[in-house]
Design a protein around this motif. Structure first.
Motif, PDB file in Angstrom:
ATOM      1  N   CYS A 278      89.863  30.151  69.420  1.00 41.27           N
ATOM      2  CA  CYS A 278      90.844  30.220  70.497  1.00 41.27           C
ATOM      3  C   CYS A 278      90.244  30.731  71.802  1.00 41.27           C
ATOM      4  O   CYS A 278      90.642  30.280  72.885  1.00 41.27           O
ATOM      5  CB  CYS A 278      92.029  31.098  70.088  1.00 41.27           C
ATOM      6  SG  CYS A 278      93.061  30.316  68.831  1.00 41.27           S
ATOM      7  N   ASP A 279      89.287  31.649  71.735  1.00 42.95           N
ATOM      8  CA  ASP A 279      88.668  32.163  72.961  1.00 42.95           C
ATOM      9  C   ASP A 279      87.884  31.064  73.674  1.00 42.95           C
ATOM     10  O   ASP A 279      87.921  30.967  74.903  1.00 42.95           O
ATOM     11  CB  ASP A 279      87.748  33.344  72.647  1.00 42.95           C
ATOM     12  CG  ASP A 279      88.519  34.570  72.175  1.00 42.95           C
ATOM     13  OD1 ASP A 279      89.697  34.733  72.573  1.00 42.95           O
ATOM     14  OD2 ASP A 279      87.946  35.361  71.403  1.00 42.95           O
ATOM     15  N   ILE A 280      87.187  30.244  72.905  1.00 42.70           N
ATOM     16  CA  ILE A 280      86.441  29.131  73.508  1.00 42.70           C
ATOM     17  C   ILE A 280      87.415  28.096  74.062  1.00 42.70           C
ATOM     18  O   ILE A 280      87.216  27.584  75.165  1.00 42.70           O
ATOM     19  CB  ILE A 280      85.459  28.509  72.495  1.00 42.70           C
ATOM     20  CG1 ILE A 280      84.322  29.505  72.195  1.00 42.70           C
ATOM     21  CG2 ILE A 280      84.895  27.196  73.019  1.00 42.70           C
ATOM     22  CD1 ILE A 280      83.360  29.070  71.104  1.00 42.70           C
ATOM     23  N   TYR A 281      88.461  27.792  73.333  1.00 44.89           N
ATOM     24  CA  TYR A 281      89.466  26.845  73.822  1.00 44.89           C
ATOM     25  C   TYR A 281      90.041  27.336  75.157  1.00 44.89           C
ATOM     26  O   TYR A 281      90.209  26.558  76.093  1.00 44.89           O
ATOM     27  CB  TYR A 281      90.605  26.668  72.826  1.00 44.89           C
ATOM     28  CG  TYR A 281      90.240  26.039  71.506  1.00 44.89           C
ATOM     29  CD1 TYR A 281      89.125  25.225  71.359  1.00 44.89           C
ATOM     30  CD2 TYR A 281      91.035  26.245  70.392  1.00 44.89           C
ATOM     31  CE1 TYR A 281      88.819  24.639  70.143  1.00 44.89           C
ATOM     32  CE2 TYR A 281      90.734  25.659  69.174  1.00 44.89           C
ATOM     33  CZ  TYR A 281      89.625  24.864  69.053  1.00 44.89           C
ATOM     34  OH  TYR A 281      89.318  24.283  67.853  1.00 44.89           O
ATOM     35  N   GLN A 282      90.341  28.629  75.226  1.00 45.70           N
ATOM     36  CA  GLN A 282      90.887  29.192  76.459  1.00 45.70           C
ATOM     37  C   GLN A 282      89.891  29.036  77.600  1.00 45.70           C
ATOM     38  O   GLN A 282      90.267  28.647  78.714  1.00 45.70           O
ATOM     39  CB  GLN A 282      91.245  30.661  76.269  1.00 45.70           C
ATOM     40  CG  GLN A 282      91.802  31.298  77.539  1.00 45.70           C
ATOM     41  CD  GLN A 282      92.202  32.749  77.343  1.00 45.70           C
ATOM     42  OE1 GLN A 282      92.226  33.254  76.235  1.00 45.70           O
ATOM     43  NE2 GLN A 282      92.509  33.422  78.436  1.00 45.70           N
ATOM     44  N   ARG A 283      88.630  29.308  77.344  1.00 48.96           N
ATOM     45  CA  ARG A 283      87.605  29.195  78.400  1.00 48.96           C
ATOM     46  C   ARG A 283      87.455  27.744  78.862  1.00 48.96           C
ATOM     47  O   ARG A 283      87.307  27.483  80.056  1.00 48.96           O
ATOM     48  CB  ARG A 283      86.264  29.747  77.886  1.00 48.96           C
ATOM     49  CG  ARG A 283      85.184  29.729  78.918  1.00 48.96           C
ATOM     50  CD  ARG A 283      85.496  30.656  80.098  1.00 48.96           C
ATOM     51  NE  ARG A 283      84.453  30.498  81.097  1.00 48.96           N
ATOM     52  CZ  ARG A 283      84.674  30.160  82.365  1.00 48.96           C
ATOM     53  NH1 ARG A 283      85.893  30.010  82.817  1.00 48.96           N
ATOM     54  NH2 ARG A 283      83.671  30.003  83.196  1.00 48.96           N
ATOM     55  N   LEU A 284      87.514  26.799  77.928  1.00 47.86           N
ATOM     56  CA  LEU A 284      87.425  25.384  78.301  1.00 47.86           C
ATOM     57  C   LEU A 284      88.604  24.977  79.186  1.00 47.86           C
ATOM     58  O   LEU A 284      88.429  24.269  80.181  1.00 47.86           O
ATOM     59  CB  LEU A 284      87.368  24.496  77.055  1.00 47.86           C
ATOM     60  CG  LEU A 284      86.068  24.560  76.247  1.00 47.86           C
ATOM     61  CD1 LEU A 284      86.248  23.860  74.916  1.00 47.86           C
ATOM     62  CD2 LEU A 284      84.907  23.966  77.030  1.00 47.86           C
ATOM     63  N   LEU A 285      89.798  25.442  78.830  1.00 44.96           N
ATOM     64  CA  LEU A 285      90.969  25.138  79.646  1.00 44.96           C
ATOM     65  C   LEU A 285      90.867  25.769  81.031  1.00 44.96           C
ATOM     66  O   LEU A 285      91.237  25.161  82.037  1.00 44.96           O
ATOM     67  CB  LEU A 285      92.250  25.588  78.942  1.00 44.96           C
ATOM     68  CG  LEU A 285      92.678  24.744  77.753  1.00 44.96           C
ATOM     69  CD1 LEU A 285      93.829  25.413  77.013  1.00 44.96           C
ATOM     70  CD2 LEU A 285      93.069  23.344  78.209  1.00 44.96           C
ATOM     71  N   GLN A 286      90.336  26.973  81.097  1.00 42.59           N
ATOM     72  CA  GLN A 286      90.147  27.615  82.400  1.00 42.59           C
ATOM     73  C   GLN A 286      89.140  26.838  83.240  1.00 42.59           C
ATOM     74  O   GLN A 286      89.330  26.654  84.443  1.00 42.59           O
ATOM     75  CB  GLN A 286      89.684  29.063  82.218  1.00 42.59           C
ATOM     76  CG  GLN A 286      90.758  29.966  81.675  1.00 42.59           C
ATOM     77  CD  GLN A 286      90.228  31.332  81.254  1.00 42.59           C
ATOM     78  OE1 GLN A 286      89.083  31.470  80.820  1.00 42.59           O
ATOM     79  NE2 GLN A 286      91.077  32.341  81.376  1.00 42.59           N
TER      80      GLN A 286
END
Length: 135
Positions: free
Chosen positions: A65-73
């Motif tokens: 989830c942390d990587i997904y969040q960074r990709l979305l950012q």
């Protein structure tokens, strides 16, 4: 019936000095590379009314989830295209879609430049993501 946009896209790619690794007019697919931009096996689908561009970037070792969040950012900073995930949620792909009817060479070139800039500025984080960590 032949897709009139296939030849147009193919011409633009050659003018932009891309290496066409595969082309199939029957399925309206092209696969191209331009190593100096970091682009390798970019798939272009000329399915009217859209040109769909996809560049596989990396596979995540596990959902994160942390990587997904960074990709979305990071998507907010990308000029053209966006990060997307495949159905497994682990393969990270750069994807963009363009209208074929009004497509011109500068618009297509802008997508390639956006991808090249993304790869050059974000490569360290992408490598870290492939190892399952944030940089």
């Amino acid at each position: 019936m032949s897709n009139p946009y296939f030849a147009k896209v193919q011409t633009y790619l050659l003018e932009l000095e891309f290496e066409i690794q595969h082309q199939d007019e029957a399925t309206n697919l092209l696969v191209v590379s331009k190593p100096e931009l970091g682009i390798d096996h970019l798939v272009l689908g000329c399915g009217e009314p859209l040109l769909i561009l996809e560049q596989y970037l990396l596979e995540l070792p596990a959902p994160n989830c942390d990587i997904y969040q960074r990709l979305l950012q990071k998507n907010r900073d990308i000029i053209h295209g966006a990060f997307v995930l495949d159905d497994t949620g682990r393969r990270v792909i750069f994807r963009d879609t363009l209208q074929l009817e009004h497509l011109d060479r500068p618009e297509l070139e802008a997508v390639f430049n956006s991808l090249a800039l993304l790869l050059s500025e974000f490569s360290d984080e992408l490598i870290a993501f492939s190892k399952g960590s944030l940089s």
